[in-house]
Design a protein around this motif. Structure first.
Motif, mmCIF file in Angstrom:
data_model
loop_
_atom_site.group_PDB
_atom_site.id
_atom_site.type_symbol
_atom_site.label_atom_id
_atom_site.label_comp_id
_atom_site.label_asym_id
_atom_site.label_seq_id
_atom_site.Cartn_x
_atom_site.Cartn_y
_atom_site.Cartn_z
ATOM 1 N N ASN A 115 33.789 -83.531 -38.872
ATOM 2 C CA ASN A 115 34.692 -83.237 -39.988
ATOM 3 C C ASN A 115 35.777 -82.238 -39.596
ATOM 4 N N MET A 116 35.395 -81.212 -38.870
ATOM 5 C CA MET A 116 36.384 -80.199 -38.468
ATOM 6 C C MET A 116 37.425 -80.795 -37.529
ATOM 7 N N HIS A 117 36.977 -81.596 -36.562
ATOM 8 C CA HIS A 117 37.915 -82.266 -35.664
ATOM 9 C C HIS A 117 38.843 -83.195 -36.447
ATOM 10 N N MET A 118 38.260 -83.930 -37.380
ATOM 11 C CA MET A 118 39.024 -84.903 -38.154
ATOM 12 C C MET A 118 40.083 -84.211 -39.009
ATOM 13 N N ARG A 119 39.733 -83.077 -39.587
ATOM 14 C CA ARG A 119 40.697 -82.316 -40.381
ATOM 15 C C ARG A 119 41.860 -81.837 -39.516
ATOM 16 N N ALA A 120 41.569 -81.444 -38.291
ATOM 17 C CA ALA A 120 42.639 -81.007 -37.387
ATOM 18 C C ALA A 120 43.586 -82.166 -37.085
ATOM 19 N N VAL A 121 43.034 -83.354 -36.882
ATOM 20 C CA VAL A 121 43.859 -84.543 -36.656
ATOM 21 C C VAL A 121 44.712 -84.821 -37.890
ATOM 22 N N ALA A 122 44.106 -84.745 -39.062
ATOM 23 C CA ALA A 122 44.846 -84.988 -40.303
ATOM 24 C C ALA A 122 46.004 -84.005 -40.456
ATOM 25 N N ASP A 123 45.778 -82.751 -40.102
ATOM 26 C CA ASP A 123 46.848 -81.749 -40.178
ATOM 27 C C ASP A 123 47.985 -82.084 -39.214
ATOM 28 N N ARG A 124 47.638 -82.506 -38.005
ATOM 29 C CA ARG A 124 48.670 -82.798 -36.996
ATOM 30 C C ARG A 124 49.542 -83.979 -37.413
ATOM 31 N N TYR A 125 48.961 -84.943 -38.099
ATOM 32 C CA TYR A 125 49.692 -86.173 -38.406
ATOM 33 C C TYR A 125 50.088 -86.284 -39.880
ATOM 34 N N GLY A 126 49.836 -85.256 -40.653
ATOM 35 C CA GLY A 126 50.267 -85.271 -42.042
ATOM 36 C C GLY A 126 49.526 -86.274 -42.906
ATOM 37 N N CYS A 127 48.215 -86.358 -42.743
ATOM 38 C CA CYS A 127 47.395 -87.283 -43.533
ATOM 39 C C CYS A 127 46.794 -86.576 -44.741
ATOM 40 N N ASP A 128 46.552 -87.338 -45.792
ATOM 41 C CA ASP A 128 45.771 -86.835 -46.914
ATOM 42 C C ASP A 128 44.291 -86.884 -46.552
ATOM 43 N N VAL A 129 43.523 -85.922 -47.034
ATOM 44 C CA VAL A 129 42.089 -85.849 -46.733
ATOM 45 C C VAL A 129 41.290 -85.896 -48.029
ATOM 46 N N VAL A 130 40.339 -86.809 -48.089
ATOM 47 C CA VAL A 130 39.374 -86.837 -49.183
ATOM 48 C C VAL A 130 38.124 -86.117 -48.682
ATOM 49 N N ASP A 131 37.877 -84.930 -49.225
ATOM 50 C CA ASP A 131 36.761 -84.103 -48.753
ATOM 51 C C ASP A 131 35.479 -84.551 -49.434
ATOM 52 N N VAL A 132 34.868 -85.578 -48.867
ATOM 53 C CA VAL A 132 33.629 -86.115 -49.438
ATOM 54 C C VAL A 132 32.486 -85.114 -49.283
ATOM 55 N N TRP A 133 32.505 -84.326 -48.203
ATOM 56 C CA TRP A 133 31.446 -83.346 -47.948
ATOM 57 C C TRP A 133 31.264 -82.416 -49.145
ATOM 58 N N SER A 134 32.361 -82.011 -49.776
ATOM 59 C CA SER A 134 32.289 -81.039 -50.869
ATOM 60 C C SER A 134 31.943 -81.682 -52.218
#
Length: 276
Positions: free
Chosen positions: A154-173
């Motif tokens: 999840n942490m790696h994926m969030r970093a990728v999303a930040d780099r490429y300007g993606c929306d994130v659905v935080d299912v974990w929370s």
């Protein structure tokens, strides 16, 4: 490299949406109310529900769902992403890597490298890309030991999303999904109610108006004695866990011989969302 989302989806006259992934996005186990009349018993799921909701707010929604149960992330990269790139959609949802993370010995660092390559290709088309974190498995005793691996991914994926300007659905929370009623009896796929709530959460991320709250508390559960719980555990192990282990050992997949349920962009009607 594109940065930021591609604008207000509701402002478009025609919107194209492509969903990529595995069983989570295919919609298992959320059958349509009339699934007996649909070839191969097509599942609905949160992605279909999202497309139906989009169709309420956009003049025309064209929707494809390329997700197939059991697919590993490399298969999604090789089979689904090139087709999505050819379609040049306005919106893409991408959830991938869960089947890899579940496998013993898998490395979240290696999985996310493939994930980033897919995001890069999809964002290069100008599409708005929505990605999903993994679930928190703390509620599930059999898979609780995977929490650390999922959190790392999840942490790696969030970093990728930040780099490429993606929306994130935080299912974990989404703690509301820690209730067993959010899951099918196999404890791996969302129930119809779980899919409904997740679709509402994605709508929230996309800033689409909804008339229900995905985080609405569950009603009090019906009491169960320990014998009933034990019988359910044994039934689950016999009917799901053992066959799942057997497929892993034999190199087979639940998706063998299964085709994408919506392989091309087709018009989605808002009325579909009122069938249950």
């Amino acid at each position: 490299m594109p940065t930021g989302s591609s604008g207000d989806l509701k402002s478009k006259d025609i919107l194209s949406y492509v969903a990529l992934g595995d069983s989570f996005t295919e919609g298992m186990s959320d059958p349509y109310p009339d699934s007996d009349s649909v070839p191969n018993g097509r599942y609905r799921g949160w992605a279909d529900r999202l497309a139906e909701h989009l169709a309420v707010h956009v003049s025309e929604v064209r929707y494809a769902n390329l997700a197939i149960r059991g697919r590993l992330i490399a298969q999604i990269r090789d089979e689904q992403v090139p087709r999505a790139v050819e379609m040049k959609p306005d919106l893409v949802t991408l959830c991938a890597g869960g089947n890899d993370i579940l496998r013993p010995g898998s490395d979240p660092d290696q999985v996310v490298e493939i994930f980033e390559s897919m995001v890069a290709d999809l964002r290069a088309t100008g599409a708005r890309v929505v990605v999903f974190t993994g679930f928190d498995t703390n509620w599930q005793p059999v898979m609780r030991h995977l929490r650390g691996k999922i959190a790392t991914y999840n942490m790696h994926m969030r970093a990728v999303a930040d780099r490429y300007g993606c929306d994130v659905v935080d299912v974990w929370s989404m703690k509301v999904l820690s209730d067993s009623r959010a899951w099918n009896w196999d404890r791996l796929h969302l129930s119809s109610e779980g899919h409904r709530r997740l679709a509402l959460r994605v709508c929230e991320v996309l800033d689409l108006p909804v008339d229900s709250d995905w985080n609405q508390p569950w009603p009090p559960p019906e009491p169960r004695d320990w014998r009933t719980a034990r019988q359910e555990d044994l039934h689950w192990a016999r009917e799901f866990l053992v066959p799942w282990i057997h497929r892993r050992l034999t190199g087979r997949s639940s998706g063998d011989g299964v085709n994408a349920k919506r392989p091309t962009l087709e018009r989605c009607e808002p009325g579909d969302g009122r069938r249950g």
